[in-house]
Design a protein around this motif. Structure first.
Motif, PDB file in Angstrom:
ATOM      1  N   CYS A 963       0.847  -1.194   0.000  1.00 51.28           N
ATOM      2  CA  CYS A 963       0.000   0.000   0.000  1.00 51.28           C
ATOM      3  C   CYS A 963       0.884   1.245   0.000  1.00 51.28           C
ATOM      4  CB  CYS A 963      -0.916   0.001   1.224  1.00 51.28           C
ATOM      5  SG  CYS A 963      -1.966   1.470   1.352  1.00 51.28           S
ATOM      6  N   LYS A 964       0.555   2.155  -0.904  1.00 42.22           N
ATOM      7  CA  LYS A 964       1.261   3.437  -0.972  1.00 42.22           C
ATOM      8  C   LYS A 964       0.240   4.572  -0.952  1.00 42.22           C
ATOM      9  CE  LYS A 964       3.271   4.825  -4.831  1.00 42.22           C
ATOM     10  NZ  LYS A 964       4.284   4.944  -5.912  1.00 42.22           N
ATOM     11  N   ILE A 965       0.499   5.551  -0.105  1.00 42.98           N
ATOM     12  CA  ILE A 965      -0.326   6.760  -0.024  1.00 42.98           C
ATOM     13  C   ILE A 965       0.506   7.911  -0.559  1.00 42.98           C
ATOM     14  CG2 ILE A 965      -1.572   8.328   1.503  1.00 42.98           C
ATOM     15  CD1 ILE A 965      -1.963   5.998   3.410  1.00 42.98           C
ATOM     16  N   TYR A 966      -0.096   8.749  -1.393  1.00 41.97           N
ATOM     17  CA  TYR A 966       0.711   9.798  -2.012  1.00 41.97           C
ATOM     18  C   TYR A 966      -0.066  11.107  -2.167  1.00 41.97           C
ATOM     19  CZ  TYR A 966      -1.793   8.162  -6.210  1.00 41.97           C
ATOM     20  OH  TYR A 966      -2.765   7.797  -7.105  1.00 41.97           O
ATOM     21  N   PHE A 967       0.726  12.166  -2.262  1.00 42.18           N
ATOM     22  CA  PHE A 967       0.211  13.506  -2.548  1.00 42.18           C
ATOM     23  C   PHE A 967       0.984  14.049  -3.733  1.00 42.18           C
ATOM     24  CE2 PHE A 967       1.187  18.034  -2.224  1.00 42.18           C
ATOM     25  CZ  PHE A 967      -0.082  18.588  -2.310  1.00 42.18           C
ATOM     26  N   GLN A 968       0.268  14.669  -4.687  1.00 43.53           N
ATOM     27  CA  GLN A 968       0.923  15.211  -5.870  1.00 43.53           C
ATOM     28  C   GLN A 968       0.393  16.603  -6.173  1.00 43.53           C
ATOM     29  OE1 GLN A 968       0.109  12.299  -8.914  1.00 43.53           O
ATOM     30  NE2 GLN A 968       1.667  10.878  -8.167  1.00 43.53           N
ATOM     31  N   GLY A 969       1.264  17.460  -6.663  1.00 48.39           N
ATOM     32  CA  GLY A 969       0.875  18.813  -7.035  1.00 48.39           C
ATOM     33  C   GLY A 969       1.528  19.224  -8.335  1.00 48.39           C
ATOM     34  N   GLN A 970       0.822  20.045  -9.109  1.00 53.13           N
ATOM     35  CA  GLN A 970       1.327  20.525 -10.390  1.00 53.13           C
ATOM     36  C   GLN A 970       1.065  22.027 -10.500  1.00 53.13           C
ATOM     37  OE1 GLN A 970       2.807  18.165 -12.112  1.00 53.13           O
ATOM     38  NE2 GLN A 970       3.107  18.926 -14.200  1.00 53.13           N
ATOM     39  N   ASN A 971       2.016  22.762 -11.055  1.00 54.92           N
ATOM     40  CA  ASN A 971       1.887  24.224 -11.227  1.00 54.92           C
ATOM     41  C   ASN A 971       1.570  24.913  -9.902  1.00 54.92           C
ATOM     42  OD1 ASN A 971       2.277  23.976 -14.033  1.00 54.92           O
ATOM     43  ND2 ASN A 971       0.094  23.624 -14.357  1.00 54.92           N
ATOM     44  N   THR A 998      -3.629  16.773  -5.706  1.00 51.21           N
ATOM     45  CA  THR A 998      -4.339  15.516  -5.581  1.00 51.21           C
ATOM     46  C   THR A 998      -3.748  14.656  -4.469  1.00 51.21           C
ATOM     47  OG1 THR A 998      -2.943  14.313  -7.161  1.00 51.21           O
ATOM     48  CG2 THR A 998      -4.832  15.507  -8.060  1.00 51.21           C
ATOM     49  N   THR A 999      -4.570  13.815  -3.903  1.00 45.50           N
ATOM     50  CA  THR A 999      -4.120  12.779  -2.975  1.00 45.50           C
ATOM     51  C   THR A 999      -4.625  11.441  -3.486  1.00 45.50           C
ATOM     52  OG1 THR A 999      -6.099  13.085  -1.589  1.00 45.50           O
ATOM     53  CG2 THR A 999      -4.113  14.309  -0.977  1.00 45.50           C
ATOM     54  N   GLY A1000      -3.863  10.396  -3.227  1.00 45.27           N
ATOM     55  CA  GLY A1000      -4.262   9.105  -3.764  1.00 45.27           C
ATOM     56  C   GLY A1000      -3.722   7.951  -2.953  1.00 45.27           C
ATOM     57  N   ILE A1001      -4.190   6.781  -3.314  1.00 43.47           N
ATOM     58  CA  ILE A1001      -3.747   5.544  -2.674  1.00 43.47           C
ATOM     59  C   ILE A1001      -3.555   4.491  -3.748  1.00 43.47           C
ATOM     60  CG2 ILE A1001      -6.143   4.826  -2.229  1.00 43.47           C
ATOM     61  CD1 ILE A1001      -5.098   3.405   0.291  1.00 43.47           C
ATOM     62  N   GLN A1002      -2.508   3.707  -3.609  1.00 46.75           N
ATOM     63  CA  GLN A1002      -2.208   2.632  -4.550  1.00 46.75           C
ATOM     64  C   GLN A1002      -2.084   1.322  -3.792  1.00 46.75           C
ATOM     65  OE1 GLN A1002       1.833   1.877  -6.442  1.00 46.75           O
ATOM     66  NE2 GLN A1002       0.739   2.748  -8.191  1.00 46.75           N
ATOM     67  N   LEU A1003      -2.780   0.303  -4.267  1.00 48.56           N
ATOM     68  CA  LEU A1003      -2.765  -1.021  -3.641  1.00 48.56           C
ATOM     69  C   LEU A1003      -2.272  -2.038  -4.650  1.00 48.56           C
ATOM     70  CD1 LEU A1003      -6.256  -0.912  -1.871  1.00 48.56           C
ATOM     71  CD2 LEU A1003      -4.029  -0.393  -0.854  1.00 48.56           C
ATOM     72  N   THR A1004      -1.365  -2.891  -4.216  1.00 48.37           N
ATOM     73  CA  THR A1004      -0.840  -3.952  -5.068  1.00 48.37           C
ATOM     74  C   THR A1004      -1.081  -5.286  -4.380  1.00 48.37           C
ATOM     75  OG1 THR A1004       0.870  -2.498  -5.961  1.00 48.37           O
ATOM     76  CG2 THR A1004       1.189  -4.859  -6.234  1.00 48.37           C
ATOM     77  N   PHE A1005      -1.728  -6.196  -5.092  1.00 50.30           N
ATOM     78  CA  PHE A1005      -2.086  -7.505  -4.538  1.00 50.30           C
ATOM     79  C   PHE A1005      -1.263  -8.584  -5.220  1.00 50.30           C
ATOM     80  CE2 PHE A1005      -5.674  -4.681  -4.307  1.00 50.30           C
ATOM     81  CZ  PHE A1005      -6.157  -4.844  -3.022  1.00 50.30           C
TER      82      PHE A1005
END
Length: 1005
Positions: A963-971, A998-1005
């Motif tokens: 599981c990865k939690i992330y925050f990303q921004g542009q400009n 944006t904020t997001g979550i990535q799950l790998t199974f």
């Protein structure tokens, strides 16, 4: 056991008895000297780096063929014996060797190794080459950089990250296009400077698929490059010099962008899903006059004009509108918050022979304008790779299908927001309907009833086959097919006008456009390599056969009985065909490459291509292009091999020619179009172009010299390159006398354009340890564009646009000399002293090309946390807000600096006197002012372009899921002295690029 199958006869019996005795004796002394082959055991463990598990790590028992690979959770298992050595290797990480004793669990932490970064294999198109052995200039970013940016167009991921690659955004509206220039402008034609795009070996045409008049909100026709999902991209390579591009011949004149999509990898089947949601808004607004300043300007304008009584139609100042209302129309009309949503998923896996991948994504982006507008995008991609057990036969397949559905207003109301009086009435009346304020107010929301719709369906597929006929003799074939269908419309219903005008639906109109583009390509290729002593030889020959069919139809319809029928063309009483074009493009080529590598020190790379294009006249369809590149890896010389400071050193150079056929189809032929006039029931034809049998190729000659050096085990790595490109035989229109009935004749002009410059990239490993790593990457580009020669330019239609010795991207303007202290109007230099101001006086040349640009990127990792941020910088000049603003003093708002204006000979101010429009001298002077060098100012900026922050949740918290939690921004933030919304594309009145969080979550199974 198998050996008993051979125990026949006396020899077999004797062998069996001896072996049995030996096994018994070994059992008796096992505790003292155990034989290795009896100690085979399963070794298991987990392989990680500083951020978590690593998939695809190679594990091999040293000196044997026994190997294994880690899965998506970093797990592996392998059979090894006591005394064996396990070798753990992974690209970009230090190789680790661990001896096996009695342990059965061996877990490993791999550390990044900058030395191996130069072992990276880069995609050069028809072949691959180790980065350290490349003789050409190839810039590269990978999915690690791409996936940290919340963007929908992959060109946005390249901004500020590649030396020599300038990317600018045309609009902040979702689905908008980008402009890219690789090492400057080569062609006199604005549409002749596009690079070649290759997706998994398939050329992808980037020519606009819209028709301008059917998609007015985008400021330009629709770009097809939005169809590529950035999350599907594994790497982006940009080929820049002759050595890298010449093998593409005419198609590589302006550089080549290679797009490699993600493929399946051997290992356990892995399923990944990620979801991100965020907000987007305008980064900064223009500083406009408030009501107090605005009304003071308006009153002073009437004083200056000698008008003592305000006319009845001057509602803002004569008391009809409230005098104390103060509205920031920028925040009201485009200061909203857009929502950005992205859902990505992928499935991949396979074994050593067969790997597969399947991915899908869905994205939605709303707008900052009032109303229910949105941009939807969905994509699915599949890939399959297979090789035979003997690894001689290989096959690969890749296909992606994208659907876009864009619903936007047909008019960008940013301009209305900038010009509307700050005391203008409310947008809605007491009943919630649009407010027309007793017909004194042109409500800007009326424009939102006009809609711009577009839908795009795009298929890009490829297949490749290879067979190793003999040792290193490989026959390859690549196949590609693309199919794009695009429809768009821009409506202007009668409801965009004030109801007081009593315009019915018969005044409504709609513009409709359709585009269909289908292409196929076949490229057989033969590769051969051999070594003889210290010499390594690689050679390839191949050919290309390509065909593309384009169809475009543009219609205008009006005279509807009801606005509800505006999208039903059958309900229109008038339908006009604006454009109906069907064209076929055919292309074929033969190419070859020879690479000689002597002792890993001296490398020569020779490429050549013979191109044939259907776009040229008889006898002119074919041309030769080629290049030679060389490299000296001086760090491999004996006298430097033991050097502890210099870890890598290479000097490379290249020279060659490429060409261009970016002129459109049938430009050399006599062409006709319908006259549009009915004569005795027959629609006639009229000629539109004259035949020119001498119509041929543009040519570009490219020269480059570069130095690549690594220091302190490549912890400091620098690349410095100097280049000079010359493009001649320009494809452009030669002016004709009006008596011919034609304005121009399409031909090759004897004009030469030169681009020269310097590019520097620097990568430093500032800190590297088991828990903390910090890397910095800097790129810097400085270039100069020049029209070297253009015989007869003085008598051509280019005389007012171009100048020999100056860049192509220039403006010829008046020279501003100040304000007449007595008259209060702007003054300018009368170059020829004839008392008139015309084209003869617009001799001041202003260069709008960037002087230099680049980016600074930092990557920091601490444990499971990673931070990545990029600053983009540009040194340039551009038009300021005054260039597109209205005449100060009229019933339209202007930028706040205009408060400093002329009021008397004693108080001249920075701007001329205000006028309500009655002072024609002031109005004329203002027209010259916005066509002068006074409105072109410093538009340099530094922008925090991108930031990405992620945390990989430790496996101990979620054992079976990564599981990865992330925050990303542009400009995010911009630092500039520019007086306007955004200096990237000047104060054009278009919606500027948006800030995205944006904020997001990535799950790998």
């Amino acid at each position: 056991m198998n050996y008993f199958l051979f125990c026949k006869g006396r020899v077999g019996l004797w062998y069996t008895l001896v072996l049995a005795v030996y096994l018994c004796s070994c059992s008796a002394i096992a505790s003292e000297a155990p034989p290795l082959f009896l100690q085979q055991q399963k070794i298991t463990g987990v392989i990680t780096d500083a951020l978590g598990p690593l998939q695809g790590v190679n594990i091999i028992v040293k000196g044997t063929t026994v190997r294994s690979t880690s899965d998506e959770l970093g797990r592996y298992n392998i059979n090894a014996a006591t005394g064996d050595i396990l070798v753990f290797s992974f690209m970009g990480f230090k190789t680790i060797e661990i001896g096996i004793g009695q342990q059965t669990i061996v877990s490993v932490l791999l550390i990044e190794d900058t030395m191996q970064l130069e072992e990276v294999v880069v995609n050069a198109g028809y072949y691959s080459v180790k980065q350290k052995e490349s003789t050409g200039s190839i810039a590269r970013i990978t999915s690690k950089d791409i996936e940290k940016q919340p963007v929908t167009n992959f060109l946005a991921t390249m901004q500020g990250r590649m030396a020599g690659v300038a990317v600018t955004q045309s609009t902040g509206i979702a689905g908008g296009s980008f402009d890219i220039k690789i090492r400057g402008i080569n062609s006199l034609r604005s549409d002749g400077n596009n690079p070649l795009y290759i997706i998994d070996g398939v050329p992808y045409t980037a020519d606009a698929i819209g028709q301008g008049f059917t998609n007015t909100v985008m400021q330009s026709p629709t770009s097809p490059l939005n169809n590529i999902n950035p999350a599907d991209i594994e790497s982006l390579e940009v080929l820049k010099d002759a050595d890298a591009t010449a093998i593409y011949g005419s198609r590589g004149a302006n550089g080549v962008v290679l797009i490699t999509t993600k493929k399946g990898k051997a290992g356990k089947t892995k399923f990944t899903v990620s979801f991100a949601h965020g907000l987007a808004s305008v980064t900064r607004f223009m500083d406009m006059m408030n009501t107090q300043q605005y009304l003071k300007m308006r009153r002073q304008a009437f004083v200056n004009d000698g008008i003592t009584e305000y006319p009845a139609y001057e509602y803002d100042i004569n008391g009809t509108w409230e005098q104390n209302r103060n509205t920031n129309w920028q925040k009201v009309l485009f200061g909203g918050t857009a929502e950005v949503t992205s859902l990505q998923s992928s499935l991949s896996g396979g074994n050593q022979q067969t790997q597969f991948s399947l991915s899908g994504n869905f994205g939605k982006e709303t707008t900052v304008f009032p109303g229910d507008f949105r941009y939807l995008k969905g994509n699915v991609r599949a890939g399959l790779n297979h090789e035979s057990l003997d690894q001689k036969f290989k096959v690969g397949f890749s296909a992606g299908y994208t659907i876009q559905d864009n619903n936007q207003p047909s008019t960008d109301i940013t301009t209305q927001a900038l010009s509307l009086a700050p005391n203008a009435p409310n947008l809605y009346d007491a009943t919630g309907n649009l407010n027309w304020e007793n017909n004194t107010f042109e409500n800007p929301l009326r424009l939102l009833s006009g809609k711009s719709f577009s839908k795009t369906y795009d298929l890009v597929s490829s297949a490749n086959f290879s067979y190793e006929i003999a040792n290193r003799l490989i026959l390859k074939t690549s196949l590609g097919y693309t199919d794009l269908n695009h429809t768009e419309s821009s409506s202007q219903p009668s409801t965009i006008f004030n109801p007081a005008y009593e315009l019915g639906p018969e005044s409504s109109q709609i513009f409709v456009g359709t585009t269909s583009r289908k292409s196929w390509i076949v490229e057989p290729q033969l590769n051969y390599g051999f070594d003889t002593g210290k010499l390594q030889v690689e050679a390839l020959v191949g050919s290309t056969f390509q065909s593309q069919r384009n169809e475009q139809l543009g219609l205008q319809a009006s005279g509807f009985t009801s606005n509800s029928l505006i999208y039903n063309l059958a309900a229109a009483s008038n339908i006009y065909v604006i454009n109906n074009d069907i064209s076929q493009y055919r292309y074929q080529a033969f190419y070859g490459r020879l690479n000689l590598n002597w002792d890993k020190r001296y490398i020569i790379n020779i490429t050549g291509r013979r191109d044939g294009s259907s776009r040229f006249g008889p006898g002119r369809q074919f041309a030769w292009f080629g290049a030679v590149g060389g490299a000296w890896l001086f760090s491999n010389e004996n006298f430097l091999k033991e050097n502890s400071f210099l870890s890598f050193g290479k000097i490379r150079a290249s020279y060659g020619t490429t060409g261009s056929d970016q002129i459109g189809n049938y430009q050399f032929l006599d062409t006709y179009t319908t006259a549009g006039t009915n004569y005795q029931g027959v629609i006639g034809l009229q000629p539109t172009r004259l035949f020119n049998p001498l119509f041929g190729w543009e040519r570009s000659k490219k020269l480059e010299v570069a130095l690549e050096a690594g220091f302190c085990k490549d912890r400091i790595f620098v690349t410095a390159a100097w280049y000079k490109n010359r493009s001649s035989n320009q494809l452009a229109g030669i002016p004709l006398p009006g008596t011919t009935g034609f304005q121009t004749l399409q031909a090759n002009m004897d004009a030469t354009v030169e681009n020269r410059g310097v590019e520097v990239t620097l990568r430093t490993i500032n800190i590297t340890s088991d828990h903390f790593n910090w890397t910095t990457s800097i790129n810097f580009s400085k270039s100069k564009n020049e029209l070297v020669s253009f015989p007869g330019i003085e008598t051509s239609t280019y005389a007012n646009l171009l100048a020999v010795g100056a860049p192509l991207n220039i403006k010829k303007v008046y020279h501003y000399t100040g304000i007449d202290s007595q008259a209060g109007t702007y003054t300018f230099q009368d170059v020829n002293n004839d008392g008139l101001y015309n084209a003869a006086d617009r001799k001041t040349i202003v260069d709008l090309n960037p002087k230099f640009y680049g980016g600074i990127q930092n990557q920091l990792k601490y444990g499971n946390v990673e931070l990545d941020f990029l600053f983009q910088f540009v040194k340039q000049r551009n038009y300021n807000t005054a260039a597109f603003g209205p005449l100060p003093g009229t019933m339209r708002n202007v930028a706040s600096p205009n408060v400093s204006s002329w009021t008397s000979p004693e108080n001249t101010g920075a701007y001329q006197l205000y006028t309500s429009g009655a002072n024609s001298a002031a109005a004329i002077a203002y027209g010259r002012y916005i066509a002068s060098d006074a409105v072109i100012t410093d538009a340099s900026y530094v922008r925090l372009k991108n930031i990405g922050l992620s945390w990989d949740i430790p496996q101990k918290y979620i054992p079976k899921i990564h599981c990865k939690i992330y925050f990303q921004g542009q400009n995010l933030i911009i630092f500039t002295k520019f007086k306007g919304a955004d200096p990237e594309f000047s104060a054009t009145g278009a919606l500027p690029p948006l800030k995205v969080l944006t904020t997001g979550i990535q799950l790998t199974f």
